[in-house]
Scaffold this motif. Structure first.
Motif, PDB file in Angstrom:
ATOM      1  N   UNK A   1       0.815  -1.220   0.000  1.00 34.10           N
ATOM      2  CA  UNK A   1       0.000   0.000   0.000  1.00 34.10           C
ATOM      3  C   UNK A   1       0.849   1.273   0.000  1.00 34.10           C
ATOM      4  N   UNK A   2       2.061   1.159   0.563  1.00 37.31           N
ATOM      5  CA  UNK A   2       2.849   2.389   0.710  1.00 37.31           C
ATOM      6  C   UNK A   2       3.925   2.548  -0.346  1.00 37.31           C
ATOM      7  N   UNK A   3       3.939   1.617  -1.314  1.00 38.27           N
ATOM      8  CA  UNK A   3       4.861   1.776  -2.435  1.00 38.27           C
ATOM      9  C   UNK A   3       4.638   3.084  -3.195  1.00 38.27           C
ATOM     10  N   UNK A   4       3.362   3.446  -3.476  1.00 37.15           N
ATOM     11  CA  UNK A   4       3.170   4.723  -4.182  1.00 37.15           C
ATOM     12  C   UNK A   4       3.732   5.918  -3.410  1.00 37.15           C
ATOM     13  N   UNK A   5       3.578   5.898  -2.077  1.00 34.96           N
ATOM     14  CA  UNK A   5       4.100   7.004  -1.281  1.00 34.96           C
ATOM     15  C   UNK A   5       5.603   7.132  -1.491  1.00 34.96           C
TER      16      UNK A   5
ATOM     17  N   UNK B   1       7.556   5.941  -3.882  1.00 39.21           N
ATOM     18  CA  UNK B   1       7.946   6.308  -5.248  1.00 39.21           C
ATOM     19  C   UNK B   1       7.702   7.785  -5.522  1.00 39.21           C
ATOM     20  N   UNK B   2       6.509   8.243  -5.176  1.00 39.69           N
ATOM     21  CA  UNK B   2       6.155   9.624  -5.512  1.00 39.69           C
ATOM     22  C   UNK B   2       7.038  10.616  -4.763  1.00 39.69           C
TER      23      UNK B   2
END
Lengths: 457, 457
Positions: A322-326, A328-329
Motif C-alpha cells: 500500500x505504501x509503495x506509491x508514497x 515512489x512519488x
C-alpha cells in the motif's frame, strides 16, 4: 496593448479571405505591424495552408521579410514550401544578415543553393560566413551590420558616417556605436545618447566608454544572455579570437534566448520538447515526447524486476504494498525539486563552480529536514491504521529515500556541470525514474531486513 | 567576457579583506562594474555577513546604489540590515524611481518611514506613487523618469530639451523619446537614431512614428514582457486609463521578467520555489518546498487507501503489484508533459483562447498514440514473462491511463486559463499525484474486472 485585437477582428478577416477581397486585406495589412500579421497567419489560419499562402502572397517583400521572421515551426515550413525561389530571394535580400542566415538554414538544400545564387554577392557571402558558426553560439546569433567608428574621429564625423551607413545599409535599430582602433580591435563604445549630447568637435576617444563586456563568436548563447543580463546591456559586441569586432547581438535576440533556454529547461525537466510548442501535428509531437516516455518505461520495467525479487516480503506483509506509491512519488518529488533548482541556478549563472559544493551540501540538509518531517507524519498515519511497527519501517524508509533522492537529484546535475555538460540534460524523467527504482529497492530491502530480524508482520 | 574573472582573483580578494586593506580594495572596486562587485559579495563572501558589510561600506553612494540593486534574497537582507538609515537614504536618492521603490519596499516599515522622511520631497512622492501599484504589474515595474517631447516641437528643440533633462535628472539610458500631445496623451515615439539623423528644423510630428504598443499601469508583467517580445521593443511606454504617459519599462527589466516568469513556471512544475535560488538557509528552503511535498504525501496516502481496497485482486494475481510502478510513473510523465507544454505556451503567448481548444484535442491524440505504443510494448514484455492474458490487462490499462493523464494534464491548465487564472498554479506535484491516484484506480479496477469476468490468474 496595441492597436490590433485578433479576437475582435477574426470574423471579418475570415470572411474577407473567403471572398478573396485582395483590396480590403491589403488595406488592413498596410495598417498592421508585421508581428500582428504573423499572429493572424499562425492563430487564425493555423491549419489552412492555402489561406496562409494566399495572405502571405499579398505582402510586399519588406513586410513579407518581417512577417516570415516572426513565424515558427510548421507555420514557417508551410509558407516556405509554397513560395518561389525568386520571392524567397527578394525576402532574403531585405533581411538583416543574421535573419537571412536563419531563413536560408531552414530551406531545402536545393532551394538554399538557388537562393544563394540569386542574391547579391555581398549578401551571399555574409550568409555563408554566418552559416559556418555552430548553432546556439554567439557567432550564429550575431548580425554583421554593425555601426562602428574609429577612436580618432570626431563626434561630428561619426554622425556623418552614421548618416551614410543608415542610408546605404538600412540598419533598423542601433543603440551603441562601437569604437575600434586602426586594426579593428574593439576599444570602446559610445551610446547614441552621448552622441546626441556631446559637442560635435569632441574626439570619439574622449567621449567613449571602455567596453563593459564582449563575447567571442564561439561562446554559447546561454552564456551570452547571462552576460548581457548581468550588465543590463542593450546590445553586446561579438569579437573574433584577436578581439577584432565582427558583429553584434541586440536585446531582442537576447530576450528570445532567455525565453528559449528557459523553455528548453522546462521541456527537459518534464520530458517534453521545446520545439513542440510550435508543432501543430499530433504525430510529430508524439514522436518528440516518445523517447522520454520509452526511457521511463524501460526504467519502470526494472522497478517491476526489483519488486518481483521482494515477493516473499510483500506476501508476508501485504500492507507494504500500500505504501509503495508514497515512497515512489516522494522520491520523485524530492529528486526533481533538488535538480530543478540546480539546473535553473546554473542556467541563470546564479550557481557557479565557486558555490556549487555549498549548494550540494545544502540540498542534502534540505532533504534531511523534509525527509524527517514527512517520515514522522507517515509513522503517525500508519500507527493508527496498522500499528507502530509497520509505521516505523515505512517512516524510516521514507526519510531515507527522500534524503537519497535529494542527494542524487543534486549530484547528477552538479557532476554534469563540473564536466562542462549542460545540467539540463539530466532530464526530469531520468531523475524521477532512477529515484523510483532506487527508492523502491531501498524501501523493500529495509522492510525485508526488519521483517527478518525483528519479526514484524 | 568582461575584464573580471571571479575565480582568478578570489584568493587575492580574500586576502585583502582579511588584512582590511582599504586602499587596495577601493582601487580594485574602482575598476569594476557594479555587477562584478555584487558577484563578489554574493559568491565569494556568501555566508560572511561581516565581510560583506565591510566591503559594502567602502563603496561611494552611487556605486553602492548600483551594487545593491544587483543583490537578491538573503544577500540583500544581510546588507540592508547592516547599514544606517542615512546611508540608505543616500543610496535611494541615487536610484531611478522604480529601483528606489523596490528597495524601499524591502525595508522594515520603521526604516522605510525614516528613509522616506529623509529623502527629498520629489523622490519621496515618486516612491510613494510607485508603491501604490500592485506587485508584478506594469505600474510597479515602470520608472517615472521618461524623456518626452510634444509633437509641435522641432528636432532641434527636442535635442535641447534632452540636454537639459539629462543634466538635471541623470537618466542613464533612454532609447526612445516619447511624443505626447498638449494633454500629455501618448501620440508617438521617435528613436534616438532618427533624432540624430533628421534635420534640426523638422517638426517632431513629421519625424515621429505612431506608437506600436503601450500598456496600462494595471497590466500583468508577464503580458508586458509578451508584448515587448512580440514587437521587439527596447522600451515600452506605460499609460494611465486616459492614455496619458506616466512611465516606461526598459529592455533590462523586461529581460528580468522573462527570466523570472520562466523560473516561476519551472518551480511550480517541480514543486520548488522560484525565490529559493537566492536563499542560502537550508531551513528556509525546506519550508519553501515542504507544502508541495505535504500535498504529495496526503495525495499518496489516498493511493494507499485505493490499493487497500483492491487487496483481493492483488493477492490473487501477485504480478499485478509488479507493474504498479509502471502505471504510476507513466501516468505522471504523460500528465506533466501535457501540462507543461500548455503552461509554457500560455506564458509565452503562443497559446491564446483562440487556439486552446485545438491544443486540447491535440493533447488527447498525442496521449492516444503514445499510450498505444507504450501499451503494446508492455504487452510484449509481460507476454514473455508471465503470459499473454496478464500482458493484455496491463497493456490495455497502461494505454487507458496514459490517455486519461494527457486528458487531465491538458484540461486542468486550460480550464484555469479560461477562468483567467495563471495555469502555472496547476502545479506539477498536484497533477502527478492526482494522476497517480486515478491511474492506480483505473489499473486495479480494470484488472479486477478482467480477473472476475475472464478468470485470469
Amino acid at each position: 496593448m496595441s492597436q490590433f485585437d485578433l479576437q475582435a477582428q477574426s470574423e471579418e478577416l475570415k470572411e474577407l479571405v473567403q471572398k478573396k477581397d485582395v483590396v480590403a486585406l491589403k488595406r488592413i495589412f498596410g495598417e498592421l505591424h508585421s508581428a500582428d500579421i504573423a499572429e493572424i497567419l499562425e492563430q487564425l489560419f493555423e491549419f489552412e495552408v492555402e489561406e496562409k499562402s494566399f495572405l502571405f502572397s499579398l505582402l510586399d517583400a519588406e513586410t513579407a521579410s518581417e512577417v516570415i521572421m516572426d513565424l515558427e515551426g510548421s507555420d514557417l515550413d508551410d509558407i516556405v514550401a509554397n513560395i518561389s525561389p525568386i520571392r524567397i530571394t527578394n525576402i532574403v535580400s531585405e533581411l538583416e544578415s543574421d535573419e537571412a542566415a536563419d531563413l536560408v538554414s531552414e530551406l531545402d538544400e536545393e532551394v538554399a543553393d538557388k537562393v544563394l545564387e540569386l542574391v547579391s554577392d555581398d549578401v551571399s557571402s555574409e550568409i555563408k560566413e554566418l552559416l559556418t558558426y555552430k548553432e546556439d553560439t554567439a557567432g550564429s546569433l550575431m548580425a554583421l551590420e554593425i555601426v562602428k567608428v574609429t577612436e580618432n574621429q570626431t563626434i561630428g564625423e561619426a554622425i556623418k558616417e552614421l548618416r551614410k551607413i543608415s542610408q546605404e545599409e538600412d540598419i533598423d535599430d542601433f543603440y551603441n556605436i562601437f569604437v575600434v582602433d586602426k586594426k579593428n580591435k574593439l576599444v570602446g563604445h559610445i551610446s547614441l545618447q552621448e552622441l546626441v549630447l556631446s559637442k560635435r568637435s569632441t574626439l570619439i576617444k574622449d567621449a567613449m566608454t571602455e567596453p563593459i563586456a564582449w563575447v567571442e563568436t564561439s561562446v554559447d548563447q546561454e552564456e551570452v544572455a547571462q552576460i548581457a543580463q548581468k550588465y543590463d546591456l542593450v546590445s553586446i559586441p561579438v569579437v573574433d579570437s584577436q578581439k577584432c569586432l565582427v558583429g553584434r547581438i541586440t536585446h531582442d535576440d537576447l530576450a528570445d534566448v532567455i525565453a528559449e533556454e528557459a523553455a528548453e529547461d522546462i521541456s527537459r525537466l518534464t520530458g517534453s520538447d521545446s520545439d513542440e510548442i510550435y508543432e501543430k501535428s499530433s504525430l510529430a509531437t508524439s514522436r518528440l515526447r516518445l523517447p522520454w516516455l520509452l526511457i521511463g518505461l524501460v526504467g519502470e520495467i526494472f522497478s517491476a524486476i526489483v519488486l518481483s525479487n521482494f515477493i516473499s516480503s510483500l506476501e508476508k506483509v501485504v500492507a507494504l504494498t500500500f505504501f509503495m506509491p508514497v515512497i515512489m512519488a516522494m522520491a520523485g518529488n524530492c529528486g526533481i525539486q533538488a535538480s530543478s533548482v540546480i539546473i535553473r541556478g546554473v542556467a541563470t549563472g546564479e550557481f557557479s563552480t565557486t558555490n556549487l559544493k555549498r549548494q550540494f551540501l545544502k540540498e542534502i540538509r534540505v532533504g534531511l529536514i523534509n525527509g524527517v518531517i514527512c517520515g514522522s507524519i507517515i509513522v503517525g498515519v500508519i500507527w493508527v491504521w496498522f500499528g507502530l511497527d509497520l509505521g516505523i519501517v515505512v517512516g524510516a524508509s521514507l526519510a531515507a529515500v527522500m534524503i537519497m533522492a535529494s542527494f542524487f537529484g543534486a549530484l547528477i546535475p552538479i557532476t554534469l556541470k563540473k564536466f562542462d555538460v549542460d545540467p539540463a540534460v539530466a532530464t526530469g524523467p531520468f531523475i524521477t525514474t532512477s529515484n523510483d527504482i532506487f527508492g523502491l529497492f531501498l524501501y523493500l530491502a529495509f522492510a525485508t531486513f526488519f521483517i527478518q530480524t525483528l519479526g514484524i508482520s
